[in-house]
Motif scaffolding. Structure first.
Motif, PDB file in Angstrom:
ATOM      1  N   ARG A 102       0.817  -1.210   0.000  1.00  0.00           N
ATOM      2  CA  ARG A 102       0.000   0.000   0.000  1.00  0.00           C
ATOM      3  C   ARG A 102       0.851   1.259   0.000  1.00  0.00           C
ATOM      4  N   THR A 105       1.402   2.636  -3.431  1.00  0.00           N
ATOM      5  CA  THR A 105       0.327   3.443  -4.032  1.00  0.00           C
ATOM      6  C   THR A 105       0.325   4.856  -3.435  1.00  0.00           C
ATOM      7  N   THR A 150      -4.635   5.151  -9.894  1.00  0.00           N
ATOM      8  CA  THR A 150      -4.160   5.139  -8.502  1.00  0.00           C
ATOM      9  C   THR A 150      -5.307   5.519  -7.558  1.00  0.00           C
ATOM     10  N   GLU A 153      -7.552   2.597  -7.044  1.00  0.00           N
ATOM     11  CA  GLU A 153      -7.027   1.644  -6.065  1.00  0.00           C
ATOM     12  C   GLU A 153      -7.215   2.185  -4.638  1.00  0.00           C
ATOM     13  N   PHE A 321      -1.737  -1.621 -11.592  1.00  0.00           N
ATOM     14  CA  PHE A 321      -2.120  -2.163 -10.275  1.00  0.00           C
ATOM     15  C   PHE A 321      -3.204  -3.242 -10.402  1.00  0.00           C
ATOM     16  N   LEU A 323      -5.504  -3.784 -12.439  1.00  0.00           N
ATOM     17  CA  LEU A 323      -6.857  -3.388 -12.852  1.00  0.00           C
ATOM     18  C   LEU A 323      -7.466  -4.417 -13.806  1.00  0.00           C
ATOM     19  N   HIS A 329     -11.953  -7.927  -8.974  1.00  0.00           N
ATOM     20  CA  HIS A 329     -12.161  -6.592  -8.421  1.00  0.00           C
ATOM     21  C   HIS A 329     -13.650  -6.317  -8.184  1.00  0.00           C
ATOM     22  N   ARG A 336      -7.243  -5.437  -2.027  1.00  0.00           N
ATOM     23  CA  ARG A 336      -6.083  -4.680  -2.509  1.00  0.00           C
ATOM     24  C   ARG A 336      -5.474  -5.310  -3.761  1.00  0.00           C
ATOM     25  N   TYR A 337      -4.795  -4.451  -4.541  1.00  0.00           N
ATOM     26  CA  TYR A 337      -4.324  -4.897  -5.857  1.00  0.00           C
ATOM     27  C   TYR A 337      -3.447  -6.138  -5.806  1.00  0.00           C
TER      28      TYR A 337
END
Ligand SMILES: [Zn+2]
Lengths: 410, 55
Positions: A102, A105, A150, A153, A321, A323, A329, A336-337
């Motif tokens: 984290r 990010t 970003t 996320e 990340f 996506l 997701h 979290r990614y």
């Protein structure tokens, strides 16, 4: 239940392990752990063109970052292929706890401010052709589009700090309504005709963008207005999370106009639009044609893994990340990614997101590649009633793919 | 006063605390939340999906 956790950190990777009462000893080594640090190197790309301009004294150098986006990334997705790493579900809680991921990010947030200011300085102080200014505005917009990624996320996470940072980084492309509209609107309405951020079969990206950008702004504002009404506060107050982010945008972009003059007005207009268009592009390809069914109680069925398009390519996933592991997701938006997983039997795109963006920009090619993929999905199996179809193209699409013509697909 | 948890992301609505950010004051019963209430954290789960917690 789980009995023991271990977490062994070595130089290049971390191994997570646990004793599961049903599945026994489970171990997972995150081989991508250090690759995620590339997010810290990404700001070098938008400014690379500027560095090469000074080195070679040629404005042609300025186009290199955009060529990287649209030629090199799709090629590397093709060449480096799929991402074999997939954490077991049981290991996900340990990955979530690991603060290393984290922090990466968080660190990208200031970089988005620095890069925009640096490119604006270059545009405002050098003697450039009009084309160079446009190319630089697109380059800066493309990197600020990653800033929206970003924010995506960060904005999905529960800690206050991360939601605050999301609001801050969204100020760079002046898109402060995104997190509210996305979390509370898109995730609720995804893959339904009601969602302005889910594209329909037969809808070109150029038509979609006219529905998506205004629709998202309207929905974001509505959601925030309702929340503030419950609090007994006006939407035109400092408590409005959207206005807070817009205020930072006004200071940042107003400051750039004061510092570098009138050229900043078209530069920032192109920059902002192109950053928003990065998000439009992602939205366009993430749910194209996919449709949730209505249940007897009038609600849409819960979003299933087959309601998102995925791309499991290692290169662009590192840039974004994860996506592109989009089904997981939507199933677990607060996950979290680093812990997002790939699954078999979910809709898969034939290249990473950047390669698919290029296809989307050429509508006839996009339809050629994608329409048959939509219809071939196991849960659709040629049945157009299970597809989110553009109402304006309905007759045309039913004529082409309707009953008795399914053989033509195969 | 009870607690209700989102089965997807574990967001917990505590009737005694309400949810300040969402504009539900302490003491707001789960029952009285709007019918179109979705989980404030994940938005994937509807009101009827929430599970009452025993304590
Ligand atoms: Zn939830």
């Amino acid at each position: 239940m789980l009995t023991t956790y271990t977490n062994e950190v070595t130089v290049m990777s971390t191994t997570y392990a646990l004793q599961d009462s049903e599945r026994g000893y489970i171990e997972y080594t995150d081989k991508k752990r250090h690759l995620w640090m590339s997010s810290l190197a990404l700001p070098l790309f938008p400014v690379l063109g500027i560095a090469l301009y000074f080195a070679f004294d040629s404005q042609w150098m300025l186009v290199i970052p955009l060529l990287f986006n649209y030629l090199v990334i799709p090629f590397l997705d093709y060449a480096l292929g799929a991402d074999e790493n997939n954490p077991p579900e049981e290991i996900v809680p340990q990955l979530e706890q690991d603060t290393y991921y984290r922090v990466l990010t968080w660190l990208t947030v200031p970089m988005h401010f620095i890069v925009l200011i640096a490119i604006a300085w270059f545009v405002g102080t050098q003697d450039l052709t009009l084309w160079s200014v446009i190319v630089l505005a697109l380059t800066a917009g493309s990197y600020s589009g990653l800033g929206i990624n970003t924010a995506h996320e960060l904005g999905h996470k529960k800690p206050e700090l991360e939601r605050f940072l999301a609001k801050i980084v969204l100020a760079v492309p002046a898109y402060g309504h995104f997190c509210i509209e996305h979390n509370r609107g898109h995730h609720r309405d995804v893959a339904t005709p009601e969602d302005p951020a889910s594209s329909r079969m037969g809808e070109s990206i150029y038509k979609f963008v006219l529905r998506e950008i205004p629709g998202a702004a309207r929905r974001g504002w509505e959601v925030e207005k309702e929340r503030l009404a419950r609090l007994g506060k006006s939407e035109w107050s400092v408590h409005n999370d959207i206005l807070q982010s817009y205020a930072i945008s006004a200071v940042l972009q107003g400051g750039l106009i004061i510092a570098f003059g009138w050229i900043m007005i078209p530069f920032l207009a192109i920059h902002n639009f192109f950053a928003w268009f990065q998000l439009t592009s992602a939205n366009y390809i993430e749910h194209y044609g996919l449709l949730r069914q209505k249940e007897a109680n009038g609600r849409y069925e819960r979003c299933q893994p087959h309601h998102s398009w995925n791309a499991n390519y290692i290169f662009s996933n590192i840039l974004l990340f994860h996506l592109e592991r989009h089904s997981d997701h939507h199933a677990n938006p607060t996950r979290r990614y680093q812990s997002l997983r790939n699954f078999d039997d979910i809709p898969q795109l034939p290249n990473g997101y950047y390669g698919m963006y290029i296809l989307a920009y050429i509508p006839w090619l996009w339809y050629r590649v994608m329409d048959k993929r939509v219809l071939a999905l196991p849960h659709i199996n040629g049945d157009l009633s299970k597809v989110n179809v553009d109402p304006d193209k309905r007759d045309e699409i039913f004529a082409r793919f309707g009953e008795g013509k399914q053989a033509a697909l195969v | 006063m009870g607690k209700y948890r989102c089965p997807g992301c574990e967001y917990t609505y505590d009737e005694a605390l309400g949810d300040d950010h969402e504009g539900y004051p302490p003491g707001t019963t789960f029952e009285s939340l709007p019918e179109d209430f979705t989980c404030p954290d994940c938005a994937v789960r509807y009101k009827e999906d929430f599970e009452p917690l025993e304590d």
